[in-house]
Design a protein around this motif. Sequence first.
Motif: not given
Length: 160
Positions: A30-52
């Motif tokens: 979803x869109x980043x809400x207002x007032x955010x300084x730092x937003x870090x998202x991680x998408x993992x592939x392969x043998x990785x924990x779900x959900x991603x």
Amino acid sequence: MRTAFLATLVAFVVPIVSAQQRGSTSACLYDVPPGVLLNICEHEYGMAPIPTPRLKVRIYKDGRGEHEENKTWNALLKKKFRVKEEDLSEIERLSATEGVQKALERYPAYNIGADSSSETTVDIYGETGHKRIILANFFAADRENKKHYPASLISLMEKV
């Protein structure tokens, strides 16, 4: 016999496939809400924990923070926290450094995983505007990082 086997297989496989196709509930979708300084998202592939994908960390300019962790094997739970004032100042300072602001938009994978990979999207919303950096298979503690990334970017990722 063959029909019974097929019916049993369908009974077990269909619920698993449909559960995986429900998709992620991550804040990263979803869109980043207002007032955010730092937003870090991680998408993992392969043998990785779900959900991603999953929200690794979101820090607001007022010191609020949140991240996601597994609620169940296929659902995420958003957890909230507060960032200390001195830590928030350090994150703001590192985010505004020349090294971070001039960092590449996308870095290749310097670490090659055997059975999984990750893509970390770092969005910084500072006074100079929005800066996005995409890191492939990035590990903050890797001693080889200084060969590939600006020192201030490494420090920022270690901080969060």
